[in-house]
Design a protein around this motif. Structure first.
Motif, PDB file in Angstrom:
ATOM      1  N   LEU A  27      -9.916  -1.504   4.005  1.00 48.16           N
ATOM      2  CA  LEU A  27      -9.784  -0.532   4.802  1.00 48.16           C
ATOM      3  C   LEU A  27      -8.211   0.198   5.101  1.00 48.16           C
ATOM      4  O   LEU A  27      -8.416   1.486   4.956  1.00 48.16           O
ATOM      5  CB  LEU A  27     -10.158  -0.909   6.068  1.00 48.16           C
ATOM      6  N   ALA A  28      -7.353  -0.731   4.764  1.00 49.64           N
ATOM      7  CA  ALA A  28      -5.974   0.037   5.099  1.00 49.64           C
ATOM      8  C   ALA A  28      -5.659   0.849   3.732  1.00 49.64           C
ATOM      9  O   ALA A  28      -5.213   1.936   3.797  1.00 49.64           O
ATOM     10  CB  ALA A  28      -4.933  -1.030   4.940  1.00 49.64           C
ATOM     11  N   TRP A  29      -5.961   0.215   2.627  1.00 50.29           N
ATOM     12  CA  TRP A  29      -5.786   1.319   1.542  1.00 50.29           C
ATOM     13  C   TRP A  29      -6.618   2.394   1.070  1.00 50.29           C
ATOM     14  O   TRP A  29      -6.184   3.559   0.814  1.00 50.29           O
ATOM     15  CB  TRP A  29      -6.089   0.100   0.069  1.00 50.29           C
ATOM     16  N   CYS A  30      -8.027   2.338   1.559  1.00 53.52           N
ATOM     17  CA  CYS A  30      -8.839   3.357   1.645  1.00 53.52           C
ATOM     18  C   CYS A  30      -8.343   4.577   2.649  1.00 53.52           C
ATOM     19  O   CYS A  30      -8.544   5.645   2.352  1.00 53.52           O
ATOM     20  CB  CYS A  30     -10.249   2.918   2.011  1.00 53.52           C
ATOM     21  N   THR A  31      -7.897   4.105   3.737  1.00 58.31           N
ATOM     22  CA  THR A  31      -7.413   5.038   4.785  1.00 58.31           C
ATOM     23  C   THR A  31      -6.080   5.500   4.330  1.00 58.31           C
ATOM     24  O   THR A  31      -5.977   6.947   4.332  1.00 58.31           O
ATOM     25  CB  THR A  31      -7.099   4.253   6.169  1.00 58.31           C
ATOM     26  N   ALA A  47       1.801   1.787  -3.696  1.00 54.93           N
ATOM     27  CA  ALA A  47       3.340   1.401  -3.177  1.00 54.93           C
ATOM     28  C   ALA A  47       3.410   1.565  -1.666  1.00 54.93           C
ATOM     29  O   ALA A  47       4.107   0.678  -1.344  1.00 54.93           O
ATOM     30  CB  ALA A  47       4.124   2.972  -3.805  1.00 54.93           C
ATOM     31  N   LEU A  48       2.775   2.408  -1.038  1.00 58.04           N
ATOM     32  CA  LEU A  48       2.826   2.292   0.374  1.00 58.04           C
ATOM     33  C   LEU A  48       2.375   0.764   0.744  1.00 58.04           C
ATOM     34  O   LEU A  48       3.020   0.211   1.681  1.00 58.04           O
ATOM     35  CB  LEU A  48       1.975   3.153   0.920  1.00 58.04           C
ATOM     36  N   LEU A  49       1.371   0.408   0.413  1.00 57.37           N
ATOM     37  CA  LEU A  49       0.698  -1.037   0.849  1.00 57.37           C
ATOM     38  C   LEU A  49       1.622  -2.042   0.385  1.00 57.37           C
ATOM     39  O   LEU A  49       1.682  -2.979   1.247  1.00 57.37           O
ATOM     40  CB  LEU A  49      -0.810  -1.131   0.400  1.00 57.37           C
ATOM     41  N   ARG A  50       2.146  -1.854  -0.909  1.00 57.48           N
ATOM     42  CA  ARG A  50       3.256  -2.900  -1.198  1.00 57.48           C
ATOM     43  C   ARG A  50       4.361  -3.154  -0.337  1.00 57.48           C
ATOM     44  O   ARG A  50       4.962  -4.115   0.036  1.00 57.48           O
ATOM     45  CB  ARG A  50       3.449  -2.704  -2.728  1.00 57.48           C
ATOM     46  N   GLU A  51       4.822  -1.849  -0.058  1.00 54.97           N
ATOM     47  CA  GLU A  51       6.040  -1.681   0.822  1.00 54.97           C
ATOM     48  C   GLU A  51       6.082  -2.281   2.219  1.00 54.97           C
ATOM     49  O   GLU A  51       6.962  -3.195   2.800  1.00 54.97           O
ATOM     50  CB  GLU A  51       6.584  -0.325   0.770  1.00 54.97           C
ATOM     51  N   LEU A  52       5.003  -1.922   2.944  1.00 51.27           N
ATOM     52  CA  LEU A  52       4.858  -2.114   4.375  1.00 51.27           C
ATOM     53  C   LEU A  52       3.571  -2.573   4.730  1.00 51.27           C
ATOM     54  O   LEU A  52       3.444  -3.135   6.252  1.00 51.27           O
ATOM     55  CB  LEU A  52       5.067  -0.727   5.110  1.00 51.27           C
ATOM     56  N   GLY A  53       2.780  -2.838   3.998  1.00 50.63           N
ATOM     57  CA  GLY A  53       1.555  -3.438   4.405  1.00 50.63           C
ATOM     58  C   GLY A  53       0.551  -2.397   5.222  1.00 50.63           C
ATOM     59  O   GLY A  53       0.743  -0.948   5.179  1.00 50.63           O
ATOM     60  N   ARG A 102       1.330  -1.675   8.409  1.00 51.45           N
ATOM     61  CA  ARG A 102       2.322  -0.736   9.141  1.00 51.45           C
ATOM     62  C   ARG A 102       2.562   0.468   8.381  1.00 51.45           C
ATOM     63  O   ARG A 102       2.990   1.451   9.094  1.00 51.45           O
ATOM     64  CB  ARG A 102       3.378  -1.439   9.355  1.00 51.45           C
ATOM     65  N   CYS A 103       2.333   0.671   7.083  1.00 54.53           N
ATOM     66  CA  CYS A 103       2.608   2.028   6.294  1.00 54.53           C
ATOM     67  C   CYS A 103       1.834   2.953   6.902  1.00 54.53           C
ATOM     68  O   CYS A 103       2.105   4.309   6.847  1.00 54.53           O
ATOM     69  CB  CYS A 103       2.540   1.666   4.774  1.00 54.53           C
ATOM     70  N   LEU A 104       0.638   2.983   7.505  1.00 58.53           N
ATOM     71  CA  LEU A 104      -0.213   4.013   8.045  1.00 58.53           C
ATOM     72  C   LEU A 104       0.438   4.686   9.050  1.00 58.53           C
ATOM     73  O   LEU A 104       0.434   5.887   9.155  1.00 58.53           O
ATOM     74  CB  LEU A 104      -1.732   3.224   8.270  1.00 58.53           C
ATOM     75  N   ALA A 105       1.122   3.888   9.998  1.00 58.93           N
ATOM     76  CA  ALA A 105       1.811   4.592  11.154  1.00 58.93           C
ATOM     77  C   ALA A 105       2.926   5.221  10.486  1.00 58.93           C
ATOM     78  O   ALA A 105       3.053   6.455  10.912  1.00 58.93           O
ATOM     79  CB  ALA A 105       2.296   3.535  12.117  1.00 58.93           C
ATOM     80  N   TYR A 112      -6.535   5.023  11.352  1.00 60.36           N
ATOM     81  CA  TYR A 112      -7.143   3.454  10.947  1.00 60.36           C
ATOM     82  C   TYR A 112      -8.352   3.005  11.450  1.00 60.36           C
ATOM     83  O   TYR A 112      -9.187   2.626  11.192  1.00 60.36           O
ATOM     84  CB  TYR A 112      -5.818   2.381  10.749  1.00 60.36           C
ATOM     85  N   CYS A 113      -8.091   2.951  12.830  1.00 58.99           N
ATOM     86  CA  CYS A 113      -8.998   2.421  14.040  1.00 58.99           C
ATOM     87  C   CYS A 113     -10.064   3.536  14.334  1.00 58.99           C
ATOM     88  O   CYS A 113     -11.136   3.301  15.290  1.00 58.99           O
ATOM     89  CB  CYS A 113      -8.500   1.516  14.944  1.00 58.99           C
TER      90      CYS A 113
END
Length: 198
Positions: free
Chosen positions: A56-60, A82-88, A90-93, A114-115
């Protein structure tokens, strides 16, 4: 058939993974090439977190990037990796803040990407399903959304509160301005009387 708020999360991931499959993009991100080990830094590591493109995080993240840049998701796949690798998650915020020109995002007025404003992590079981005690709601337990940190999305209620605060600030500013104007008038009058006497 009635849909719940949780149906939108499965729909979001299903839509993105269907687009990836149609474009021939693999659902797991390839590992980046290993970095050269630095002998001067004994704590250095070339470990990189795996990226699941069906999460869900990557799709968002890829949806946010594609919507902001008005492109297809195929153009934003590597950026989301790259975003998900860097911060997981938390990168979405951080990404949400960056897309708002670096301004902090107030999730009381802006729906969390996200939610979607429910305040809980959609990938975790809800407090009702797990049977959490009511006092744990204020203890910061694991069900809180990692992006908005459980901020209560109620723009209608918070807008009234914000308007009341702004009206009070405006009234205070007007009162302070009148006091300053009165003080300036008294100082000017005294200076005028001094110059006319001498």
């Amino acid at each position: 058939m009635p849909t719940t708020v949780f149906d939108q999360f499965t729909r979001r991931t299903a839509d993105v993974t269907a687009q990836l499959a149609a474009l021939g993009i693999p659902l797991t991100a390839p590992a980046p090439p290993p970095a050269d080990l630095n002998p001067a830094d004994p704590w250095a590591s070339n470990y990189t977190a795996p990226v699941d493109r069906t999460g869900l995080a990557w799709c968002t993240a890829v949806t946010m990037l594609a919507d902001h840049h008005h492109t297809g998701i195929d153009r934003q796949v590597l950026a989301a990796d790259a975003l998900l690798r860097e911060l997981g998650i938390r990168c979405l915020a951080q990404l949400h803040s960056d897309l708002h020109a670096g301004a902090p995002v107030d999730y009381r007025f802006t729906r969390c990407p996200y939610c979607s404003g429910i305040g809980e992590d959609p990938t975790q079981p809800t407090c009702g399903e797990v049977g959490c005690a009511s006092w744990l709601e204020f203890a910061g337990h694991d069900h809180v959304c990692p992006v908005c940190h459980g901020e209560d999305f109620q723009p209608e209620w918070f807008a009234e509160e914000r308007m009341t605060e702004l009206e009070e600030l405006l009234a205070d500013a007007i009162e302070e301005r009148e006091e300053r104007a009165s003080l300036r008038h008294r100082i000017r009058a005294r200076l005028y009387h001094r110059t006319t006497r001498s």
